[in-house]
Design a protein around this motif. Structure first.
Motif, PDB file in Angstrom:
ATOM      1  N   ILE A 205       0.796  -1.084  -0.343  1.00  0.00           N
ATOM      2  CA  ILE A 205       0.069  -0.175   0.460  1.00  0.00           C
ATOM      3  C   ILE A 205       0.736   1.467  -0.222  1.00  0.00           C
ATOM      4  CG2 ILE A 205      -1.640   1.122   0.900  1.00  0.00           C
ATOM      5  CD1 ILE A 205      -2.578  -1.165   2.212  1.00  0.00           C
ATOM      6  N   VAL A 206       0.346   2.106  -1.176  1.00  0.00           N
ATOM      7  CA  VAL A 206       1.704   3.399  -0.983  1.00  0.00           C
ATOM      8  C   VAL A 206       0.216   5.202  -0.978  1.00  0.00           C
ATOM      9  CG1 VAL A 206       2.837   4.247  -2.612  1.00  0.00           C
ATOM     10  CG2 VAL A 206       3.977   2.184  -2.130  1.00  0.00           C
ATOM     11  N   GLY A 210      -2.979  13.608  -1.472  1.00  0.00           N
ATOM     12  CA  GLY A 210      -2.706  14.732  -1.131  1.00  0.00           C
ATOM     13  C   GLY A 210      -1.370  15.446  -0.807  1.00  0.00           C
ATOM     14  N   ARG A 211       0.011  16.057  -0.151  1.00  0.00           N
ATOM     15  CA  ARG A 211       1.541  16.067  -0.036  1.00  0.00           C
ATOM     16  C   ARG A 211       1.842  14.942  -1.232  1.00  0.00           C
ATOM     17  NH1 ARG A 211       4.343  14.937   4.270  1.00  0.00           N
ATOM     18  NH2 ARG A 211       3.290  14.158   6.199  1.00  0.00           N
ATOM     19  N   HIS A 212       1.645  13.844  -0.335  1.00  0.00           N
ATOM     20  CA  HIS A 212       1.958  12.508  -1.015  1.00  0.00           C
ATOM     21  C   HIS A 212       2.341  12.423  -1.893  1.00  0.00           C
ATOM     22  CE1 HIS A 212       2.964  11.109   2.953  1.00  0.00           C
ATOM     23  NE2 HIS A 212       1.736  11.877   3.553  1.00  0.00           N
ATOM     24  N   ALA A 213       1.704  13.203  -3.602  1.00  0.00           N
ATOM     25  CA  ALA A 213       1.453  12.799  -4.859  1.00  0.00           C
ATOM     26  C   ALA A 213       3.148  12.946  -5.400  1.00  0.00           C
ATOM     27  CB  ALA A 213       0.156  13.546  -5.496  1.00  0.00           C
ATOM     28  N   LEU A 214       4.045  13.624  -4.184  1.00  0.00           N
ATOM     29  CA  LEU A 214       5.159  13.468  -4.657  1.00  0.00           C
ATOM     30  C   LEU A 214       6.202  13.742  -3.630  1.00  0.00           C
ATOM     31  CD1 LEU A 214       5.732  17.119  -6.855  1.00  0.00           C
ATOM     32  CD2 LEU A 214       5.400  14.619  -7.884  1.00  0.00           C
ATOM     33  N   ALA A 215       5.666  13.050  -2.634  1.00  0.00           N
ATOM     34  CA  ALA A 215       6.361  12.348  -1.751  1.00  0.00           C
ATOM     35  C   ALA A 215       5.700  11.496  -1.239  1.00  0.00           C
ATOM     36  CB  ALA A 215       6.795  13.845  -0.563  1.00  0.00           C
ATOM     37  N   PRO A 216       6.256  10.186  -1.940  1.00  0.00           N
ATOM     38  CA  PRO A 216       5.179   8.062  -1.587  1.00  0.00           C
ATOM     39  C   PRO A 216       5.298   8.304  -0.402  1.00  0.00           C
ATOM     40  CG  PRO A 216       5.995   8.738  -3.176  1.00  0.00           C
ATOM     41  CD  PRO A 216       6.569  10.054  -3.140  1.00  0.00           C
ATOM     42  N   LEU A 217       4.276   7.960   0.764  1.00  0.00           N
ATOM     43  CA  LEU A 217       4.122   7.207   1.670  1.00  0.00           C
ATOM     44  C   LEU A 217       4.294   6.024   1.708  1.00  0.00           C
ATOM     45  CD1 LEU A 217       4.500   7.280   4.373  1.00  0.00           C
ATOM     46  CD2 LEU A 217       2.841   7.998   4.812  1.00  0.00           C
ATOM     47  N   VAL A 218       5.360   4.727   2.290  1.00  0.00           N
ATOM     48  CA  VAL A 218       4.523   3.138   1.745  1.00  0.00           C
ATOM     49  C   VAL A 218       3.973   3.088   3.313  1.00  0.00           C
ATOM     50  CG1 VAL A 218       5.890   0.991   1.837  1.00  0.00           C
ATOM     51  CG2 VAL A 218       6.898   2.998   0.782  1.00  0.00           C
ATOM     52  N   THR A 225       8.449  -4.981  -3.280  1.00  0.00           N
ATOM     53  CA  THR A 225       9.335  -4.263  -1.901  1.00  0.00           C
ATOM     54  C   THR A 225       8.852  -3.026  -2.590  1.00  0.00           C
ATOM     55  OG1 THR A 225      10.962  -4.473  -3.837  1.00  0.00           O
ATOM     56  CG2 THR A 225       9.983  -6.718  -1.551  1.00  0.00           C
ATOM     57  N   ARG A 226       9.920  -1.826  -0.990  1.00  0.00           N
ATOM     58  CA  ARG A 226      10.115  -0.697  -1.635  1.00  0.00           C
ATOM     59  C   ARG A 226      10.785  -0.547  -2.549  1.00  0.00           C
ATOM     60  NH1 ARG A 226       9.439   3.207   3.369  1.00  0.00           N
ATOM     61  NH2 ARG A 226      10.655   4.196   1.846  1.00  0.00           N
ATOM     62  N   ALA A 227      11.900  -1.151  -2.587  1.00  0.00           N
ATOM     63  CA  ALA A 227      12.997  -1.700  -3.667  1.00  0.00           C
ATOM     64  C   ALA A 227      12.063  -0.746  -5.122  1.00  0.00           C
ATOM     65  CB  ALA A 227      14.550  -2.357  -3.661  1.00  0.00           C
ATOM     66  N   GLU A 228      11.489  -2.507  -5.329  1.00  0.00           N
ATOM     67  CA  GLU A 228      10.853  -1.903  -6.691  1.00  0.00           C
ATOM     68  C   GLU A 228      10.000  -0.765  -6.495  1.00  0.00           C
ATOM     69  OE1 GLU A 228      10.164  -6.920  -7.242  1.00  0.00           O
ATOM     70  OE2 GLU A 228       8.610  -5.809  -5.340  1.00  0.00           O
ATOM     71  N   LEU A 229       9.630  -0.750  -5.772  1.00  0.00           N
ATOM     72  CA  LEU A 229       8.682   0.899  -5.935  1.00  0.00           C
ATOM     73  C   LEU A 229       9.960   1.859  -6.409  1.00  0.00           C
ATOM     74  CD1 LEU A 229       6.545   0.445  -2.756  1.00  0.00           C
ATOM     75  CD2 LEU A 229       5.658   0.159  -4.623  1.00  0.00           C
ATOM     76  N   ALA A 230      10.631   1.945  -5.216  1.00  0.00           N
ATOM     77  CA  ALA A 230      12.086   3.067  -5.614  1.00  0.00           C
ATOM     78  C   ALA A 230      12.283   3.251  -6.780  1.00  0.00           C
ATOM     79  CB  ALA A 230      12.701   3.032  -4.407  1.00  0.00           C
ATOM     80  N   ASP A 231      12.923   1.960  -7.888  1.00  0.00           N
ATOM     81  CA  ASP A 231      13.156   2.106  -9.012  1.00  0.00           C
ATOM     82  C   ASP A 231      12.044   2.858 -10.063  1.00  0.00           C
ATOM     83  OD1 ASP A 231      15.332   0.453  -8.765  1.00  0.00           O
ATOM     84  OD2 ASP A 231      14.419  -1.977  -9.130  1.00  0.00           O
ATOM     85  N   VAL A 232      10.504   2.341 -10.004  1.00  0.00           N
ATOM     86  CA  VAL A 232       9.931   3.031 -10.942  1.00  0.00           C
ATOM     87  C   VAL A 232       9.244   4.600 -10.328  1.00  0.00           C
ATOM     88  CG1 VAL A 232       7.260   2.988 -11.290  1.00  0.00           C
ATOM     89  CG2 VAL A 232       8.773   0.649 -10.803  1.00  0.00           C
ATOM     90  N   LEU A 233       9.425   4.981  -9.051  1.00  0.00           N
ATOM     91  CA  LEU A 233       8.866   6.117  -8.796  1.00  0.00           C
ATOM     92  C   LEU A 233      10.495   7.411  -8.882  1.00  0.00           C
ATOM     93  CD1 LEU A 233       6.926   5.250  -5.475  1.00  0.00           C
ATOM     94  CD2 LEU A 233       5.729   6.620  -7.769  1.00  0.00           C
ATOM     95  N   ASN A 234      11.255   6.600  -8.365  1.00  0.00           N
ATOM     96  CA  ASN A 234      11.899   7.664  -8.048  1.00  0.00           C
ATOM     97  C   ASN A 234      12.536   8.707  -9.263  1.00  0.00           C
ATOM     98  OD1 ASN A 234      12.608   7.319  -5.687  1.00  0.00           O
ATOM     99  ND2 ASN A 234      14.603   6.124  -5.499  1.00  0.00           N
TER     100      ASN A 234
END
Length: 253
Positions: A205-206, A210-218, A225-234
């Motif tokens: 769940i991410v 609101g403000r998390h549109a550009l500051a994703p909160l896991v 995984t967070r690492a997989e999310l980071a690969d897409v989001l960063n």
């Protein structure tokens, strides 16, 4: 194009008529109802033993079903949908103003997911977005097959495959009469059996509301995984000039 099976047709009719349905997903079995039906959602929360402070997530057949229910889809959400949908990723987005759904105390947000399961997707295309939570009483292990789903709600579950044409009155405007009372319980929940599911690991769940549109909160790390999310989001966050998502919880990028 494949035609829906008799159990799938029974399931869709039951849901449209305000019924509760147990259905397979790509993680665990869920129990759900039409997301737009406040009365059915109240019965769903009661069956789960969950209060309004824990609103259920919403399953959709695809991003196109979000158009009328979320305020906007930020670039971070679009990237995650392209990479991870259908799949075990739930996104928390701002609800559309004036949506009018009553899922509980949502704080003006919706948790949405497109499951990677053919039966679930076919049903969602027929009936629209559904409020779905894991098919188990709160605090109990999630159900990963039809037998454990039945056991989770003793005496209340009837298999959609057991219904006949006579049980499917067209346009009844009420849930199907899915079974006789058992041990004092009313058999008011229909089961769409799709075989065992991959569970018990839940979806990730991410929050991108609101403000998390550009500051994703896991909010919960699950299958993805967070690492997989980071690969897409960063890469998306870098273009926007925002801070990257740490690949590990508590780490600094």
């Amino acid at each position: 194009m494949d035609h829906p099976s008799p159990p799938a047709l029974a399931a869709a009719r039951h849901v449209r008529a305000s019924g509760l349905l147990v259905l397979p997903t790509d993680t665990v079995y869920g129990i759900g109802c039409l997301a737009s039906d406040a009365g059915a959602v109240a019965r769903l929360l009661a069956a789960k033993g969950r209060g309004r402070q824990m609103p259920p997530p919403v399953l959709v057949a695809g991003p196109e079903q979000l158009d009328a229910i979320v305020a906007h889809v930020p670039a971070t959400a679009r990237a995650l949908m392209e990479a991870c949908w259908p799949g075990a990723l739930t996104l928390v987005l701002d609800a559309a103003p004036g949506l009018g759904w009553d899922l509980g105390e949502t704080g003006g947000t919706l948790a949405v997911r497109m499951p990677d399961h053919p039966l679930a997707l076919a049903l969602l295309r027929q009936v629209g977005p559904m409020a779905v939570t894991s098919a188990n009483p709160t605090g109990e292990p999630p159900a990963t097959d039809a037998a454990s789903s039945r056991a989770a709600f003793p005496g209340r579950v009837t298999d959609a495959g057991a219904l006949t044409g006579a049980d499917l009155p067209a346009g009844s405007g009420r849930p199907l009469d899915v079974g006789a009372p058992t041990d004092g319980a009313v058999a008011d929940i229909l089961l769409l059996d799709g075989g065992p599911t991959p569970g018990p690991v839940p979806s990730t769940i991410v929050s991108l509301a609101g403000r998390h549109a550009l500051a994703p909160l896991v909010l919960r790390e699950g299958v993805i995984t967070r690492a997989e999310l980071a690969d897409v989001l960063n890469p998306v966050l870098a273009v926007a000039g925002a801070a990257p998502l740490a690949r590990e919880e508590g780490a600094q990028e």
